[in-house]
Design a protein around this motif. Structure first.
Motif, PDB file in Angstrom:
ATOM      1  N   THR A 268      -8.993   1.846   0.023  1.00  0.00           N
ATOM      2  CA  THR A 268      -9.268   0.239  -0.665  1.00  0.00           C
ATOM      3  C   THR A 268      -8.806  -0.596   0.580  1.00  0.00           C
ATOM      4  O   THR A 268      -7.871  -0.859   1.472  1.00  0.00           O
ATOM      5  CB  THR A 268      -7.518   0.350  -1.471  1.00  0.00           C
ATOM      6  OG1 THR A 268      -7.782  -0.849  -2.280  1.00  0.00           O
ATOM      7  CG2 THR A 268      -6.600   0.456  -1.256  1.00  0.00           C
ATOM      8  N   ILE A 269      -8.956  -1.354   0.450  1.00  0.00           N
ATOM      9  CA  ILE A 269      -8.240  -3.326   1.270  1.00  0.00           C
ATOM     10  C   ILE A 269      -7.295  -4.019   0.349  1.00  0.00           C
ATOM     11  O   ILE A 269      -7.311  -4.637  -0.601  1.00  0.00           O
ATOM     12  CB  ILE A 269      -9.639  -4.106   1.052  1.00  0.00           C
ATOM     13  CG1 ILE A 269     -11.056  -3.240   1.948  1.00  0.00           C
ATOM     14  CG2 ILE A 269      -9.137  -5.426   2.227  1.00  0.00           C
ATOM     15  CD1 ILE A 269     -12.169  -3.765   1.893  1.00  0.00           C
ATOM     16  N   PRO A 270      -6.450  -3.906   1.264  1.00  0.00           N
ATOM     17  CA  PRO A 270      -4.780  -3.986   0.729  1.00  0.00           C
ATOM     18  C   PRO A 270      -4.963  -5.743   0.464  1.00  0.00           C
ATOM     19  O   PRO A 270      -5.571  -6.389   0.985  1.00  0.00           O
ATOM     20  CB  PRO A 270      -3.583  -3.929   1.559  1.00  0.00           C
ATOM     21  CG  PRO A 270      -4.488  -3.002   2.645  1.00  0.00           C
ATOM     22  CD  PRO A 270      -5.642  -3.289   2.780  1.00  0.00           C
ATOM     23  N   ARG A 271      -4.549  -5.519  -1.264  1.00  0.00           N
ATOM     24  CA  ARG A 271      -4.931  -6.933  -1.963  1.00  0.00           C
ATOM     25  C   ARG A 271      -3.109  -7.987  -1.304  1.00  0.00           C
ATOM     26  O   ARG A 271      -2.304  -7.378  -1.556  1.00  0.00           O
ATOM     27  CB  ARG A 271      -4.635  -6.937  -3.421  1.00  0.00           C
ATOM     28  CG  ARG A 271      -5.110  -8.876  -3.770  1.00  0.00           C
ATOM     29  CD  ARG A 271      -5.446  -8.540  -4.918  1.00  0.00           C
ATOM     30  NE  ARG A 271      -4.491  -7.467  -6.154  1.00  0.00           N
ATOM     31  CZ  ARG A 271      -4.918  -7.981  -7.519  1.00  0.00           C
ATOM     32  NH1 ARG A 271      -6.032  -8.007  -8.376  1.00  0.00           N
ATOM     33  NH2 ARG A 271      -3.641  -6.867  -8.077  1.00  0.00           N
ATOM     34  N   ILE A 272      -3.565  -9.133  -1.051  1.00  0.00           N
ATOM     35  CA  ILE A 272      -2.302  -9.886  -0.597  1.00  0.00           C
ATOM     36  C   ILE A 272      -1.858 -10.934  -1.485  1.00  0.00           C
ATOM     37  O   ILE A 272      -1.295 -11.066  -2.048  1.00  0.00           O
ATOM     38  CB  ILE A 272      -1.933 -10.341   0.604  1.00  0.00           C
ATOM     39  CG1 ILE A 272      -2.215  -9.262   1.990  1.00  0.00           C
ATOM     40  CG2 ILE A 272      -0.607 -11.302   1.296  1.00  0.00           C
ATOM     41  CD1 ILE A 272      -2.508  -9.329   3.587  1.00  0.00           C
TER      42      ILE A 272
ATOM     43  N   ALA B 190     -15.088   3.119  -1.009  1.00  0.00           N
ATOM     44  CA  ALA B 190     -14.368   1.895  -1.079  1.00  0.00           C
ATOM     45  C   ALA B 190     -13.611   1.699  -2.770  1.00  0.00           C
ATOM     46  O   ALA B 190     -14.523   1.622  -3.076  1.00  0.00           O
ATOM     47  CB  ALA B 190     -15.041   0.738  -0.864  1.00  0.00           C
ATOM     48  N   LEU B 191     -12.393   1.731  -3.137  1.00  0.00           N
ATOM     49  CA  LEU B 191     -12.234   1.059  -4.632  1.00  0.00           C
ATOM     50  C   LEU B 191     -10.985  -0.043  -4.388  1.00  0.00           C
ATOM     51  O   LEU B 191     -10.651   0.224  -3.590  1.00  0.00           O
ATOM     52  CB  LEU B 191     -11.318   2.972  -4.731  1.00  0.00           C
ATOM     53  CG  LEU B 191     -13.011   3.987  -4.599  1.00  0.00           C
ATOM     54  CD1 LEU B 191     -12.263   5.586  -5.371  1.00  0.00           C
ATOM     55  CD2 LEU B 191     -13.709   3.568  -6.377  1.00  0.00           C
ATOM     56  N   LEU B 192     -10.487   0.488  -5.202  1.00  0.00           N
ATOM     57  CA  LEU B 192      -9.557  -0.901  -6.436  1.00  0.00           C
ATOM     58  C   LEU B 192      -7.911  -0.092  -5.955  1.00  0.00           C
ATOM     59  O   LEU B 192      -6.676  -0.264  -5.295  1.00  0.00           O
ATOM     60  CB  LEU B 192      -9.420  -1.857  -7.216  1.00  0.00           C
ATOM     61  CG  LEU B 192     -10.625  -2.325  -7.766  1.00  0.00           C
ATOM     62  CD1 LEU B 192     -10.263  -3.508  -8.485  1.00  0.00           C
ATOM     63  CD2 LEU B 192     -10.350  -4.029  -5.921  1.00  0.00           C
ATOM     64  N   GLU B 193      -8.157   1.580  -6.164  1.00  0.00           N
ATOM     65  CA  GLU B 193      -7.190   1.979  -5.920  1.00  0.00           C
ATOM     66  C   GLU B 193      -7.034   3.460  -4.726  1.00  0.00           C
ATOM     67  O   GLU B 193      -8.458   4.199  -5.551  1.00  0.00           O
ATOM     68  CB  GLU B 193      -6.496   3.039  -7.102  1.00  0.00           C
ATOM     69  CG  GLU B 193      -6.601   1.427  -8.431  1.00  0.00           C
ATOM     70  CD  GLU B 193      -5.148   1.727  -8.311  1.00  0.00           C
ATOM     71  OE1 GLU B 193      -4.205   2.737  -8.699  1.00  0.00           O
ATOM     72  OE2 GLU B 193      -5.049   0.955  -9.548  1.00  0.00           O
ATOM     73  N   GLY B 194      -6.902   3.590  -3.901  1.00  0.00           N
ATOM     74  CA  GLY B 194      -6.492   4.769  -2.465  1.00  0.00           C
ATOM     75  C   GLY B 194      -5.585   3.598  -1.355  1.00  0.00           C
ATOM     76  O   GLY B 194      -4.885   3.032  -1.621  1.00  0.00           O
ATOM     77  N   GLN B 195      -5.961   5.485  -0.158  1.00  0.00           N
ATOM     78  CA  GLN B 195      -4.902   4.654   0.904  1.00  0.00           C
ATOM     79  C   GLN B 195      -5.373   3.123   1.121  1.00  0.00           C
ATOM     80  O   GLN B 195      -6.609   2.897   1.402  1.00  0.00           O
ATOM     81  CB  GLN B 195      -5.040   5.873   1.512  1.00  0.00           C
ATOM     82  CG  GLN B 195      -6.231   6.086   2.616  1.00  0.00           C
ATOM     83  CD  GLN B 195      -6.100   7.850   3.427  1.00  0.00           C
ATOM     84  OE1 GLN B 195      -5.441   8.101   1.981  1.00  0.00           O
ATOM     85  NE2 GLN B 195      -6.536   7.001   4.195  1.00  0.00           N
ATOM     86  N   SER B 196      -4.519   2.276   2.261  1.00  0.00           N
ATOM     87  CA  SER B 196      -5.309   1.732   2.773  1.00  0.00           C
ATOM     88  C   SER B 196      -5.755   1.438   3.696  1.00  0.00           C
ATOM     89  O   SER B 196      -5.867   2.878   4.148  1.00  0.00           O
ATOM     90  CB  SER B 196      -3.315   1.078   3.801  1.00  0.00           C
ATOM     91  OG  SER B 196      -3.901   0.303   4.364  1.00  0.00           O
ATOM     92  N   ILE B 197      -7.025   0.712   4.319  1.00  0.00           N
ATOM     93  CA  ILE B 197      -8.031   1.106   5.063  1.00  0.00           C
ATOM     94  C   ILE B 197      -7.437   0.833   6.096  1.00  0.00           C
ATOM     95  O   ILE B 197      -8.008   1.493   7.155  1.00  0.00           O
ATOM     96  CB  ILE B 197      -8.944   0.222   5.116  1.00  0.00           C
ATOM     97  CG1 ILE B 197     -10.035   0.125   5.522  1.00  0.00           C
ATOM     98  CG2 ILE B 197      -8.298  -1.395   4.744  1.00  0.00           C
ATOM     99  CD1 ILE B 197     -11.266  -0.685   6.232  1.00  0.00           C
ATOM    100  N   TYR B 198      -6.175   0.164   6.453  1.00  0.00           N
ATOM    101  CA  TYR B 198      -5.818   0.497   7.554  1.00  0.00           C
ATOM    102  C   TYR B 198      -4.848   1.437   8.304  1.00  0.00           C
ATOM    103  O   TYR B 198      -4.331   1.722   9.045  1.00  0.00           O
ATOM    104  CB  TYR B 198      -4.419  -0.697   7.458  1.00  0.00           C
ATOM    105  CG  TYR B 198      -5.849  -2.523   7.776  1.00  0.00           C
ATOM    106  CD1 TYR B 198      -6.374  -2.284   8.104  1.00  0.00           C
ATOM    107  CD2 TYR B 198      -5.617  -3.159   6.847  1.00  0.00           C
ATOM    108  CE1 TYR B 198      -7.827  -3.415   8.031  1.00  0.00           C
ATOM    109  CE2 TYR B 198      -6.186  -3.909   6.368  1.00  0.00           C
ATOM    110  CZ  TYR B 198      -7.150  -4.633   7.059  1.00  0.00           C
ATOM    111  OH  TYR B 198      -7.793  -4.894   6.785  1.00  0.00           O
ATOM    112  N   ARG B 199      -4.931   2.606   7.329  1.00  0.00           N
ATOM    113  CA  ARG B 199      -3.900   3.773   7.441  1.00  0.00           C
ATOM    114  C   ARG B 199      -4.788   4.668   6.917  1.00  0.00           C
ATOM    115  O   ARG B 199      -4.165   6.076   7.165  1.00  0.00           O
ATOM    116  CB  ARG B 199      -2.440   3.785   6.077  1.00  0.00           C
ATOM    117  CG  ARG B 199      -1.805   2.754   6.554  1.00  0.00           C
ATOM    118  CD  ARG B 199      -0.771   2.838   5.695  1.00  0.00           C
ATOM    119  NE  ARG B 199       0.467   1.971   5.697  1.00  0.00           N
ATOM    120  CZ  ARG B 199       1.720   1.330   4.991  1.00  0.00           C
ATOM    121  NH1 ARG B 199       1.989   2.543   3.932  1.00  0.00           N
ATOM    122  NH2 ARG B 199       2.317   0.381   4.863  1.00  0.00           N
TER     123      ARG B 199
END
Length: 249
Positions: A220-224, A180-189
């Motif tokens: 990462t969990i996308p930040r909106i 779990a990182l601030l930069e990475g592929q989206s958790i939803y993908r």
């Protein structure tokens, strides 16, 4: 009536040194005491006030129960609003983690989580989503800290927690490892498959740099919005929820 020695012993269990020395930890609160009383843990003794004794109902016959006054109970309670029930429970003898028991499922790996409330919430969340095992770094807060136990609301009685050298552990395991990182592929993908390790980092510093080589997939969990970061317990809940969603599809 509790003796001074008993009161001293119980109060000493607020500290890890004495929990280790006596191989005991505290469980406080009616619901939590009941959960541990009907679990695989060995409850050495339950101490309760008269009112709490009634609420506890039927206790397994092999567990000692001592009834004390409200005044005496207040001397051993760590809660601002004592519920009148406390149990002395033997520490589990968790040995080395058997890697085979992690195959075919997802396991949370916690890197230096410091806040007792966060760890307690993560343990409770793990049980909710059917994750039976947590692997913790040696510097993660003790799962048997009274504040952690309280925050789990009884879930600790059904979730196994192991403390290991995480670097050695991750180096020697072949399961897919997600960080779990601030930069990475989206958790939803991200496809988490049917098994793997989900590594969650420290509240302030995230996953330590020395572990990054063992992470197969940065997620990462996308930040909106504009928040700088997510609380680690909240982030863990989102990961667990996504794992469950994928399994239920």
């Amino acid at each position: 009536m509790l003796s001074k020695a008993q009161i001293s012993l119980i109060n000493s269990l607020q500290h890890k040194k004495f929990r280790t020395e006596h191989s005991l930890f505290l469980v406080e609160g009616i619901k939590s005491v009941l959960e541990f009383s009907h679990s695989a843990y060995k409850v050495q003794k339950i101490i309760a006030t008269s009112d709490a004794r009634t609420k506890l109902g039927k206790i397994p016959h092999n567990i000692k129960l001592e009834e004390i006054s409200n005044a005496d109970f207040n001397k051993i309670s760590s809660l601002k609003t004592p519920q009148g029930a406390l149990a002395l429970v033997e520490l589990p003898s968790n040995g080395h983690i058997n890697v085979e028991q992690l195959s075919g499922k997802h396991t949370l790996v916690l890197d230096d989580i410091q806040d007792p409330g966060n760890l307690g919430t993560i343990i409770r969340t793990a049980e909710w989503f059917g994750i039976p095992t947590l692997i913790c770094s040696r510097h993660t807060v003790d799962a048997f800290n009274p504040k952690v136990v309280q925050a789990t609301m009884g879930s600790l009685s059904r979730v196994e927690v192991y403390y290991v050298d995480i670097e050695k552990f991750l180096t020697g395991i072949s399961l897919p490892t997600f960080g779990a990182l601030l930069e990475g592929q989206s958790i939803y993908r991200t496809s988490f498959g049917q098994e793997g390790l989900i590594v969650m980092g420290n509240e302030g510093h995230g996953i330590r740099h020395s572990l990054m080589a063992e992470i197969d997939t940065a997620v990462t969990i996308p930040r909106i919005g504009q928040a700088e970061s997510l609380n680690v317990a909240v982030a863990t809940t989102i990961f667990c929820s996504e794992l469950a969603r994928q399994k239920l599809e």
